[in-house]
Design an enzyme around this catalytic site. Structure first.
Site, PDB file in Angstrom:
ATOM      1  N   ASP A  43      -3.122 -18.270   0.507  1.00 27.50           N
ATOM      2  CA  ASP A  43      -4.300 -19.131  -0.963  1.00 27.50           C
ATOM      3  C   ASP A  43      -4.478 -19.691  -0.008  1.00 27.50           C
ATOM      4  OD1 ASP A  43      -1.053 -19.947  -0.556  1.00 27.50           O
ATOM      5  OD2 ASP A  43      -1.829 -20.619  -2.629  1.00 27.50           O
ATOM      6  N   LYS A  73       3.298 -15.319   2.381  1.00 29.39           N
ATOM      7  CA  LYS A  73       3.416 -16.267   1.100  1.00 29.39           C
ATOM      8  C   LYS A  73       4.652 -16.486   0.625  1.00 29.39           C
ATOM      9  CE  LYS A  73       2.038 -17.937  -2.608  1.00 29.39           C
ATOM     10  NZ  LYS A  73       0.908 -19.035  -2.598  1.00 29.39           N
ATOM     11  N   ASP A  93      -6.034  -6.765   4.044  1.00 26.36           N
ATOM     12  CA  ASP A  93      -7.501  -6.551   3.635  1.00 26.36           C
ATOM     13  C   ASP A  93      -8.366  -7.312   2.566  1.00 26.36           C
ATOM     14  OD1 ASP A  93      -8.898  -4.317   2.167  1.00 26.36           O
ATOM     15  OD2 ASP A  93      -7.878  -4.716  -0.052  1.00 26.36           O
ATOM     16  N   ASP A 146     -12.013  -9.158   4.855  1.00 26.08           N
ATOM     17  CA  ASP A 146     -13.309  -9.305   3.786  1.00 26.08           C
ATOM     18  C   ASP A 146     -13.960 -10.077   4.031  1.00 26.08           C
ATOM     19  OD1 ASP A 146     -13.087  -6.250   3.307  1.00 26.08           O
ATOM     20  OD2 ASP A 146     -14.120  -7.042   1.280  1.00 26.08           O
ATOM     21  N   TYR A 179       0.492  -0.835   0.028  1.00 26.95           N
ATOM     22  CA  TYR A 179       0.195  -0.011  -0.113  1.00 26.95           C
ATOM     23  C   TYR A 179       1.133   1.147  -0.090  1.00 26.95           C
ATOM     24  CZ  TYR A 179      -4.611  -1.915   0.718  1.00 26.95           C
ATOM     25  OH  TYR A 179      -5.471  -2.739   0.791  1.00 26.95           O
TER      26      TYR A 179
HETATM   27  C1  IPM Z   1      -9.939  -1.450   4.248  1.00 22.64           C
HETATM   28  C2  IPM Z   1     -10.578  -0.399   3.146  1.00 22.64           C
HETATM   29  C3  IPM Z   1      -9.157   0.347   2.003  1.00 22.64           C
HETATM   30  C4  IPM Z   1      -8.013  -0.542   2.404  1.00 22.64           C
HETATM   31  C5  IPM Z   1      -9.594   1.192   1.354  1.00 22.64           C
HETATM   32  C6  IPM Z   1     -10.511   1.723   1.391  1.00 22.64           C
HETATM   33  C7  IPM Z   1      -8.633   1.703   1.063  1.00 22.64           C
HETATM   34  O1  IPM Z   1     -10.424  -1.827   1.478  1.00 22.64           O
HETATM   35  O2  IPM Z   1     -10.790  -0.530   4.936  1.00 22.64           O
HETATM   36  O3  IPM Z   1     -10.357  -2.592   4.472  1.00 22.64           O
HETATM   37  O4  IPM Z   1      -7.858  -1.375   1.205  1.00 22.64           O
HETATM   38  O5  IPM Z   1      -7.681  -0.685   3.376  1.00 22.64           O
HETATM   39 MG    MG Z   2     -11.017  -3.398   2.772  1.00 23.98          MG
END
Ligand code: IPM
Ligand code: MG
Length: 359
Positions: free
Chosen positions: A224, A192, A248, A252, A142
């Protein structure tokens, strides 16, 4: 009575709606627990681009630095997808994380029994899941340089750099081990290392820091495989420690174990200074302004702010109990709606939560 200054960042999309609900609940719960909060609302993301021309105005960052804690709703607006990178809402969020030194992102994922059927996974797979993703937040791909886009020999080439320095890994590893020690005593570090040099350093440093936490059981997993294990047998995990990009993606995925990303809070912490508390979900522009948003992740983020940021454990627990009670009574926003439940909009859900707090 002590007053804690809080910076509120409603941001974009559904952000203002869920911020209004969280603020009402924070007022009610603080009054009942003998402290008060003062709010300074500041723009970030597309809202800040509209108001000030940049996604993170200096005045917003300064206000955050002066607060006891920061509560952020969400950023992101499809109108901005065509803007240059430095003018995107996401760039504002990254600048805020980096500007406040928030290197540790904690994303707890705990199955709420009343919502077990909201998951796309079978109840017997997710029952009892209680894990914590510890994501490094101010390094890795990032933020690595060089990065960019160049044209040469009739082609366009774009690149980023995934890099970590040993001390960046050490400090996030210590956070992960310390949390594992307070929880189930198990840390799984995700990397990884079979392919990436940066991951091999990650693994070496995590091994080295393990010596400081001999009571914690350490394992390593390739990313993975971790993605697969999260849906195959998620109960095996206690604390998942990982880098910025892998965290990240995995957070999710882990969020969907609970059935809705609309339920998950997060905390981003640095070395001293205010923490940043925000729901894991985004700005949901498709339902913005329609009173359809689920404010619960925001309310649970406010609870994390109270517990971790202000050390107000009783008030935090009261907010969490209000969420549990409202769910147990069968009230749902659209994202969680199920047979036999009562559908509510964002505002009405806020009112039910307030009532549940008074009970
Ligand atoms: C998160 C989001 C952010 C990230 C984006 C909005 C920049 O996806 O907080 O997980 O990638 O960190
Ligand atoms: Mg995210």
């Amino acid at each position: 009575m002590s007053t804690h200054p809080i910076t509120l960042l409603p941001g974009d999309g559904i952000g203002p709606e869920i911020t209004a609900v969280a603020r009402q609940l924070l007022d009610a719960v603080s009054a009942r627990h003998g402290f008060s909060l003062s709010y300074d609302e500041q723009p970030i993301g597309a809202a800040a681009i509209d108001a000030c021309g940049v996604p993170l105005p200096e005045s917003t960052l300064e206000a955050c630095r002066g607060a006891d804690a920061v509560l952020l709703a969400a950023i992101g607006d499809p109108r901005c997808d065509v803007l240059p990178r430095e003018l995107r809402p996401e760039t504002g969020l990254l600048a805020l994380r980096s500007g406040l030194g928030l290197f540790a992102n904690l994303r707890p994922v705990k199955i709420i029994p009343t919502l077990i059927d909201a998951s796309t996974l079978r109840p017997e797979v997710i029952e009892g899941v209680d894990l914590l993703v510890v994501r490094e937040l101010t390094g890795g791909v990032y933020f690595g340089t060089p990065k960019g886009r160049v044209e040469a020999d009739g082609h366009v080439r774009a690149f980023n750099t995934m890099a970590y320095r040993d001390d960046e890994i050490d400090r996030i590893a210590r956070v992960g081990f310390a949390l594992a020690q307070q929880r189930g005593g198990r840390l799984c570090s995700v990397d990884k290392a079979n392919v990436l040099d940066v991951s091999q350093l990650w693994r070496d440093r995590v091994e080295a820091i393990h010596a400081e936490f001999p009571a914690v059981e350490l394992s390593h997993m390739y990313v993975d495989n971790a993605a697969m294990q999260l849906v195959r047998a998620p109960r095996q995990f206690d604390v998942l420690l990982t880098s910025n990009l892998f965290g990240d993606i995995l957070s999710d995925e882990a969020a969907m174990l609970t059935g809705s990303i609309g339920m998950l809070p997060s905390a981003s912490l640095g070395e001293g200074g205010p923490g940043l508390f925000e729901p894991v979900h985004g700005s949901a522009p498709d339902i913005a302004g329609q009173d359809k948003a689920n404010p619960m992740a925001m309310v649970l983020s406010a609870a994390m702010l109270l517990r971790v940021g202000l050390k107000q454990e009783a008030a935090a627990a009261a907010l969490e109990a209000a969420v549990d009670r409202v769910l147990a009574a069968g009230f749902r926003t659209g994202d969680l709606m199920a047979d036999g439940c009562t559908l509510l909009g964002c505002r009405a859900m806020g009112e039910r939560l307030l009532e549940a707090l008074e009970d």
